[in-house]
Design a protein around this motif. Structure first.
Motif, PDB file in Angstrom:
ATOM      1  N   LEU A   1       0.822  -1.208   0.000  1.00  0.00           N
ATOM      2  CA  LEU A   1       0.000   0.000   0.000  1.00  0.00           C
ATOM      3  C   LEU A   1       0.857   1.260   0.000  1.00  0.00           C
ATOM      4  O   LEU A   1       0.694   2.140  -0.826  1.00  0.00           O
ATOM      5  CB  LEU A   1      -0.923   0.014   1.224  1.00  0.00           C
ATOM      6  N   PHE A   2       1.766   1.349   0.966  1.00  0.00           N
ATOM      7  CA  PHE A   2       2.637   2.517   1.055  1.00  0.00           C
ATOM      8  C   PHE A   2       3.812   2.196   1.973  1.00  0.00           C
ATOM      9  O   PHE A   2       3.794   1.209   2.714  1.00  0.00           O
ATOM     10  CB  PHE A   2       1.877   3.749   1.576  1.00  0.00           C
ATOM     11  N   THR A   3       4.821   3.050   1.909  1.00  0.00           N
ATOM     12  CA  THR A   3       5.991   2.925   2.772  1.00  0.00           C
ATOM     13  C   THR A   3       5.868   3.936   3.902  1.00  0.00           C
ATOM     14  O   THR A   3       5.477   5.088   3.674  1.00  0.00           O
ATOM     15  CB  THR A   3       7.281   3.170   1.976  1.00  0.00           C
ATOM     16  N   ASP A   4       6.203   3.507   5.097  1.00  0.00           N
ATOM     17  CA  ASP A   4       6.106   4.375   6.264  1.00  0.00           C
ATOM     18  C   ASP A   4       7.448   4.408   6.983  1.00  0.00           C
ATOM     19  O   ASP A   4       8.308   3.538   6.781  1.00  0.00           O
ATOM     20  CB  ASP A   4       5.017   3.864   7.212  1.00  0.00           C
ATOM     21  N   ARG A   5       7.639   5.403   7.818  1.00  0.00           N
ATOM     22  CA  ARG A   5       8.863   5.513   8.627  1.00  0.00           C
ATOM     23  C   ARG A   5       8.494   5.986  10.019  1.00  0.00           C
ATOM     24  O   ARG A   5       7.467   6.656  10.219  1.00  0.00           O
ATOM     25  CB  ARG A   5       9.853   6.489   7.995  1.00  0.00           C
ATOM     26  N   PHE A   6       9.329   5.644  10.980  1.00  0.00           N
ATOM     27  CA  PHE A   6       9.101   6.096  12.344  1.00  0.00           C
ATOM     28  C   PHE A   6       9.576   7.537  12.504  1.00  0.00           C
ATOM     29  O   PHE A   6      10.620   7.929  11.962  1.00  0.00           O
ATOM     30  CB  PHE A   6       9.845   5.206  13.342  1.00  0.00           C
ATOM     31  N   VAL A   7       8.795   8.318  13.254  1.00  0.00           N
ATOM     32  CA  VAL A   7       9.181   9.682  13.619  1.00  0.00           C
ATOM     33  C   VAL A   7       9.012   9.842  15.123  1.00  0.00           C
ATOM     34  O   VAL A   7       8.261   9.096  15.764  1.00  0.00           O
ATOM     35  CB  VAL A   7       8.322  10.743  12.880  1.00  0.00           C
ATOM     36  N   GLY A   8       9.709  10.809  15.674  1.00  0.00           N
ATOM     37  CA  GLY A   8       9.532  11.152  17.078  1.00  0.00           C
ATOM     38  C   GLY A   8       8.450  12.207  17.212  1.00  0.00           C
ATOM     39  O   GLY A   8       8.269  13.051  16.322  1.00  0.00           O
ATOM     40  N   VAL A   9       7.722  12.177  18.323  1.00  0.00           N
ATOM     41  CA  VAL A   9       6.615  13.114  18.531  1.00  0.00           C
ATOM     42  C   VAL A   9       6.631  13.598  19.978  1.00  0.00           C
ATOM     43  O   VAL A   9       6.745  12.788  20.911  1.00  0.00           O
ATOM     44  CB  VAL A   9       5.250  12.458  18.222  1.00  0.00           C
ATOM     45  N   VAL A  10       6.504  14.917  20.135  1.00  0.00           N
ATOM     46  CA  VAL A  10       6.381  15.524  21.460  1.00  0.00           C
ATOM     47  C   VAL A  10       5.293  16.594  21.389  1.00  0.00           C
ATOM     48  O   VAL A  10       4.863  16.989  20.302  1.00  0.00           O
ATOM     49  CB  VAL A  10       7.702  16.156  21.941  1.00  0.00           C
ATOM     50  N   ARG A  11       4.877  17.063  22.521  1.00  0.00           N
ATOM     51  CA  ARG A  11       3.862  18.119  22.550  1.00  0.00           C
ATOM     52  C   ARG A  11       4.473  19.431  22.069  1.00  0.00           C
ATOM     53  O   ARG A  11       5.689  19.632  22.094  1.00  0.00           O
ATOM     54  CB  ARG A  11       3.310  18.295  23.962  1.00  0.00           C
ATOM     55  N   ARG A  12       3.607  20.327  21.605  1.00  0.00           N
ATOM     56  CA  ARG A  12       4.062  21.668  21.267  1.00  0.00           C
ATOM     57  C   ARG A  12       4.574  22.348  22.543  1.00  0.00           C
ATOM     58  O   ARG A  12       3.950  22.275  23.593  1.00  0.00           O
ATOM     59  CB  ARG A  12       2.907  22.479  20.673  1.00  0.00           C
ATOM     60  N   GLY A  13       5.723  22.989  22.438  1.00  0.00           N
ATOM     61  CA  GLY A  13       6.304  23.635  23.609  1.00  0.00           C
ATOM     62  C   GLY A  13       7.168  22.721  24.443  1.00  0.00           C
ATOM     63  O   GLY A  13       7.670  23.130  25.504  1.00  0.00           O
ATOM     64  N   HIS A  14       7.368  21.500  24.022  1.00  0.00           N
ATOM     65  CA  HIS A  14       8.236  20.549  24.728  1.00  0.00           C
ATOM     66  C   HIS A  14       9.667  21.095  24.741  1.00  0.00           C
ATOM     67  O   HIS A  14      10.104  21.746  23.782  1.00  0.00           O
ATOM     68  CB  HIS A  14       8.185  19.204  24.016  1.00  0.00           C
ATOM     69  N   PRO A  15      10.426  20.862  25.831  1.00  0.00           N
ATOM     70  CA  PRO A  15      11.811  21.358  25.897  1.00  0.00           C
ATOM     71  C   PRO A  15      12.676  20.921  24.714  1.00  0.00           C
ATOM     72  O   PRO A  15      13.629  21.623  24.350  1.00  0.00           O
ATOM     73  CB  PRO A  15      12.322  20.752  27.210  1.00  0.00           C
TER      74      PRO A  15
ATOM     75  N   ASP B   1       5.576  15.450  29.056  1.00  0.00           N
ATOM     76  CA  ASP B   1       6.876  15.686  28.418  1.00  0.00           C
ATOM     77  C   ASP B   1       7.490  14.392  27.901  1.00  0.00           C
ATOM     78  O   ASP B   1       8.697  14.325  27.625  1.00  0.00           O
ATOM     79  CB  ASP B   1       7.844  16.355  29.404  1.00  0.00           C
ATOM     80  N   LEU B   2       6.693  13.348  27.736  1.00  0.00           N
ATOM     81  CA  LEU B   2       7.182  12.077  27.227  1.00  0.00           C
ATOM     82  C   LEU B   2       7.310  12.125  25.694  1.00  0.00           C
ATOM     83  O   LEU B   2       6.656  12.910  25.025  1.00  0.00           O
ATOM     84  CB  LEU B   2       6.239  10.947  27.625  1.00  0.00           C
ATOM     85  N   ILE B   3       8.160  11.258  25.174  1.00  0.00           N
ATOM     86  CA  ILE B   3       8.418  11.185  23.731  1.00  0.00           C
ATOM     87  C   ILE B   3       7.797   9.911  23.183  1.00  0.00           C
ATOM     88  O   ILE B   3       7.997   8.822  23.735  1.00  0.00           O
ATOM     89  CB  ILE B   3       9.938  11.169  23.446  1.00  0.00           C
TER      90      ILE B   3
END
Length: 311
Positions: free
Chosen positions: A164-178, A248-250
């Protein structure tokens, strides 16, 4: 040699499904006495009581439970063989298709798929169910029509697969995260407090002691001598993103599969990136020639096609 009465397969399938002689009789439009006689013939043919009384109802024996999936699949295949092939009239098609999906599929592609299907076949209903494991049984027994998955060794060799498609992992944090807006190095990434997404079978790892090789993200960090600091373990990417949104978790999640779930969050490329994932569509080969099933597969492929790619 005595030839078995194959009509009994339909009766057995309904009896096991309904768990009641009376309900099975109504479903097959037979009298209760005729269904009781059919059950007696089935018991003689299989050498097993199949259904035994428990209180006011009937429960299947281990032999009946063992036969449940096999009999259902046989009956479905027989009906497919005897069904005439006709031109597909999508405007008059009335059918429920069950799709078993990876975490994030419905949120990212469900609305577009529903609109695509409704435009051509308004009588079709899509039923989305979660994919808690890699068991291929639901495709084999016909309880699921299509499934999305990363094809691996656990996928049955008899199943059909279409990328169907190729995917990749990304990191995600909240807006304003340190860490938002900072240059993300492998060491800085690993030192943060992380959310581990653990599917069934890998959820026994103690917090903070995730071994290398546990996930693609950990396997990418391992050659650098780094290990994530795990704060919490969850069972889905949706749960991981919900926690990242309010703390503040990733979270580390597949990018395209969670595009809607990540709305309002800050995403970044992983500094030690695991290999890309190929998300595929799976189905059982007995559905290859089914015109409605083939049409639905085309709808899914069109909806999931990467932006900018033509037909």
């Amino acid at each position: 040699m005595t030839h078995p009465d194959l009509n009994l397969l339909v009766t057995l399938d309904v009896l096991i499904t309904e768990g009641s002689v009376a309900r099975a009789a109504r479903r097959l439009q037979l009298s209760p006495s005729a269904m009781s006689r059919a059950l007696a013939r089935l018991r003689e043919a299989t050498g097993d009581p199949l259904l035994v009384r428990a209180g006011r109802g009937l429960v299947p024996t281990p032999r009946a439970s063992e036969l449940r999936g096999r009999v259902g699949a046989l009956v479905q295949e027989a009906r497919a063989v005897l069904r005439p092939v006709a031109a597909l009239d999508l405007r008059r098609l009335e059918r429920i298709f069950t799709l078993r999906n990876r975490d994030g599929f419905v949120e990212s592609f469900g609305a577009a798929l529903i609109a695509r299907v409704a435009k051509e076949a308004p009588g079709v209903i899509l039923r989305f169910v979660p994919k808690p494991d890699k068991d291929s049984g639901p495709l084999r027994d016909g309880s699921v029509d299509l499934e999305t998955a990363v094809v691996g060794d656990s996928i049955g060799p008899e199943l059909r697969a279409q990328a169907l498609f190729t995917d990749r992992f990304v990191g995600v944090v909240r807006r304003g995260h340190p860490l938002a807006g900072k240059t993300m190095t492998p060491a800085r990434f690993a030192a943060g407090r992380h959310i581990l997404v653990a599917r069934r079978g890998i959820g026994q790892t103690p917090v903070g002691l995730t071994p290398a090789g546990q996930t693609p993200v950990d396997r990418a960090l391992d050659p650098l001598g780094l290990r994530r600091d795990i704060a919490v373990i969850v069972s889905s990417f949706a749960e991981a993103l919900a926690l990242a949104r309010g703390s503040d978790l990733i979270a580390s999640v597949p990018e395209r599969s969670t595009q809607v779930l990540r709305d309002g969050l800050h995403s970044f490329a992983l500094p030690a990136a695991p290999p890309a994932l190929t998300i595929s569509l799976l189905w059982h080969p007995r559905m290859d020639a089914d015109l409605a099933h083939r049409w639905l597969r085309g709808c899914v492929l069109e909806v999931c096609r990467p932006v900018g790619k033509g037909k």
